[in-house]
Design a protein around this motif. Structure first.
Motif, PDB file in Angstrom:
ATOM      1  N   UNK A 180      22.961 -13.932 -29.333  1.00  0.00           N
ATOM      2  CA  UNK A 180      23.364 -12.532 -29.799  1.00  0.00           C
ATOM      3  C   UNK A 180      21.856 -11.791 -29.997  1.00  0.00           C
ATOM      4  N   UNK A 181      20.967 -12.516 -30.706  1.00  0.00           N
ATOM      5  CA  UNK A 181      19.684 -11.546 -30.873  1.00  0.00           C
ATOM      6  C   UNK A 181      19.069 -11.051 -29.428  1.00  0.00           C
ATOM      7  N   UNK A 182      19.347 -11.998 -28.529  1.00  0.00           N
ATOM      8  CA  UNK A 182      18.685 -11.647 -27.213  1.00  0.00           C
ATOM      9  C   UNK A 182      19.162 -10.376 -26.645  1.00  0.00           C
ATOM     10  N   UNK A 183      20.752 -10.164 -27.053  1.00  0.00           N
ATOM     11  CA  UNK A 183      21.476  -9.158 -26.445  1.00  0.00           C
ATOM     12  C   UNK A 183      21.038  -7.953 -27.142  1.00  0.00           C
ATOM     13  N   UNK A 184      20.990  -8.001 -28.416  1.00  0.00           N
ATOM     14  CA  UNK A 184      20.637  -7.029 -29.202  1.00  0.00           C
ATOM     15  C   UNK A 184      19.162  -6.304 -28.802  1.00  0.00           C
ATOM     16  N   UNK A 185      18.279  -7.300 -28.719  1.00  0.00           N
ATOM     17  CA  UNK A 185      16.900  -6.665 -27.988  1.00  0.00           C
ATOM     18  C   UNK A 185      16.880  -6.143 -26.849  1.00  0.00           C
ATOM     19  N   UNK A 186      17.615  -6.676 -25.929  1.00  0.00           N
ATOM     20  CA  UNK A 186      17.850  -6.000 -24.456  1.00  0.00           C
ATOM     21  C   UNK A 186      18.434  -4.567 -24.586  1.00  0.00           C
ATOM     22  N   UNK A 187      19.512  -4.361 -25.340  1.00  0.00           N
ATOM     23  CA  UNK A 187      20.102  -3.076 -25.589  1.00  0.00           C
ATOM     24  C   UNK A 187      19.083  -2.206 -26.202  1.00  0.00           C
ATOM     25  N   UNK A 188      18.374  -2.517 -27.338  1.00  0.00           N
ATOM     26  CA  UNK A 188      17.397  -1.730 -27.690  1.00  0.00           C
ATOM     27  C   UNK A 188      16.081  -1.477 -26.844  1.00  0.00           C
ATOM     28  N   UNK A 189      15.816  -2.374 -25.964  1.00  0.00           N
ATOM     29  CA  UNK A 189      14.775  -1.992 -25.100  1.00  0.00           C
ATOM     30  C   UNK A 189      15.591  -0.996 -23.962  1.00  0.00           C
ATOM     31  N   UNK A 190      16.722  -1.395 -23.669  1.00  0.00           N
ATOM     32  CA  UNK A 190      17.301  -0.249 -22.374  1.00  0.00           C
ATOM     33  C   UNK A 190      17.461   1.116 -23.057  1.00  0.00           C
ATOM     34  N   UNK A 191      17.608   1.165 -24.398  1.00  0.00           N
ATOM     35  CA  UNK A 191      17.948   2.718 -24.943  1.00  0.00           C
ATOM     36  C   UNK A 191      16.406   3.363 -25.057  1.00  0.00           C
ATOM     37  N   UNK A 192      15.546   2.417 -25.528  1.00  0.00           N
ATOM     38  CA  UNK A 192      14.135   3.147 -25.190  1.00  0.00           C
ATOM     39  C   UNK A 192      13.578   3.534 -24.007  1.00  0.00           C
ATOM     40  N   UNK A 193      13.782   2.760 -23.106  1.00  0.00           N
ATOM     41  CA  UNK A 193      13.244   2.922 -21.798  1.00  0.00           C
ATOM     42  C   UNK A 193      14.007   4.149 -21.231  1.00  0.00           C
ATOM     43  N   UNK A 194      15.452   4.184 -21.467  1.00  0.00           N
ATOM     44  CA  UNK A 194      16.165   5.114 -20.892  1.00  0.00           C
ATOM     45  C   UNK A 194      15.957   6.556 -21.527  1.00  0.00           C
ATOM     46  N   UNK A 195      15.825   6.552 -22.787  1.00  0.00           N
ATOM     47  CA  UNK A 195      15.366   7.794 -23.568  1.00  0.00           C
ATOM     48  C   UNK A 195      13.857   8.225 -22.941  1.00  0.00           C
ATOM     49  N   UNK A 196      12.981   7.440 -22.527  1.00  0.00           N
ATOM     50  CA  UNK A 196      11.706   7.776 -22.121  1.00  0.00           C
ATOM     51  C   UNK A 196      11.862   8.650 -20.690  1.00  0.00           C
TER      52      UNK A 196
END
Length: 329
Positions: free
Chosen positions: A150-166
């Motif tokens: 679950x922790x990995x999934x949450x961190x992956x989603x956060x990484x995706x959000x930041x990269x997409x926003x950039x």
């Protein structure tokens, strides 16, 4: 200094003319002096009026520099200052437009930052909670493994959000240069499926392709693959276990189409006009997402001159249609 010199020359000329006139007639000399004095007075009045007008124009420019938005240059539309005032008016109009754009961008950046902070707050809270639970000595190995997943999934989603926003910010700032090359849709779709295949397999969703002929378009294969990957990710998320996501592609004399459709519940009709808005979260359709993937996909497609639209299909499901025209229309 220049005005004093001009007056002195005028007086000398008047004195010389009066002397010559006096040689012939005293009344003629007096008349010459009076006419010269009247001319000098009239000249000084005109000069003073021009000076006052120039000073007023300088005051108006100073007010513009202090951000006064209610200045009109209509009174300078005639006369010697008309050309200068017209150019200043153009300059101030452009400055006001740029100022309005900067204010809009500042407001947008502020709202975007607030949105990102809000979007990251929930997963960050979950991460902190999971980290606290993992340290518990009462956890079994299976429970600890589940929490780590679950922790990995949450961190992956956060990484995706930041990269997409950039990436989205760079595109909106025109900092991205899209390449223009022949893109083969079969190869492009294959690359895009690879990014969503694991998620689809874990969820039990089947991804199928229906490609007619060998469709191509001119565009950027890397960014277009990202856009299709986001659309596929969205389709898989909204398709129940055992459902199907289908990618159809074909080309005509006018355009090349790529359609991503699913067998989910579809998009509420009232929300179709807003589905591509940044951070738009539907009461049902986007309730589990960040509301950024569809906005990012559309920005990529439209930046290359393409079109992306969403619709519902019967009996149920949603479809996203990408269209690249062979000629500009």
């Amino acid at each position: 200094m220049r005005d004093k010199k001009r007056r002195l020359i005028h007086i000398l000329i008047t004195a010389s003319a009066a002397s010559v006139c006096a040689f012939f007639s005293i009344p003629c000399a007096v008349t010459a002096v009076i006419q010269s004095a009247l001319f000098l007075i009239l000249y000084e009045l005109i000069l003073a009026q021009r000076r006052d007008k120039a000073m007023k124009l300088c005051d108006d420019i100073d007010r513009i520099l202090r951000s006064d938005d209610i200045i009109s240059f209509d009174e300078y539309s005639e006369g010697e200052l008309s050309v200068l005032s017209a150019e200043i008016h153009k300059m101030t109009t452009r400055l006001r437009e740029q100022n309005a754009e900067l204010k809009k961008e500042k407001k947008f950046a502020k709202e975007a930052l607030e949105d990102i902070s809000h979007q990251l707050r929930t997963p960050l809270t979950s991460v902190m909670m999971i980290l606290g639970l993992i340290n518990s000595p009462e956890l079994t190995e299976n429970e600890r493994t589940e929490y780590l997943r679950d922790l990995y999934k949450l961190l992956a989603r956060m990484k995706w959000l930041i990269e997409t926003m950039l990436s989205l910010s760079r595109i909106e700032a025109d900092a991205v240069k899209f390449t223009k090359e022949r893109v083969n849709c079969r190869r492009l779709i294959g690359q895009s499926i690879d990014t969503a295949s694991v998620t689809a397999e874990l969820k039990g969703v089947d991804i199928r392709t229906k490609i007619t002929g060998d469709p191509e378009f001119v565009g950027d294969s890397h960014y277009t693959s990202e856009a299709i990957g986001n659309l596929l990710k969205n389709a898989v998320e909204h398709t129940a276990e055992g459902g199907t996501v289908t990618i159809t592609s074909a080309s005509s004399n006018i355009s090349t189409e790529i359609i991503i459709s699913d067998t989910g519940e579809g998009i509420p009709e009232s929300e179709l006009p807003h589905i591509f808005e940044r951070f738009f979260r539907s009461s049902e359709y986007n309730k589990n997402g960040f509301g950024i993937g569809l906005a990012f996909a559309r920005k990529i497609i439209t930046a290359q001159g393409g079109k992306l639209k969403a619709s519902n299909i019967k009996p149920h499901g949603a479809a996203f249609t990408i269209r690249f025209y062979h000629t500009t229309i």
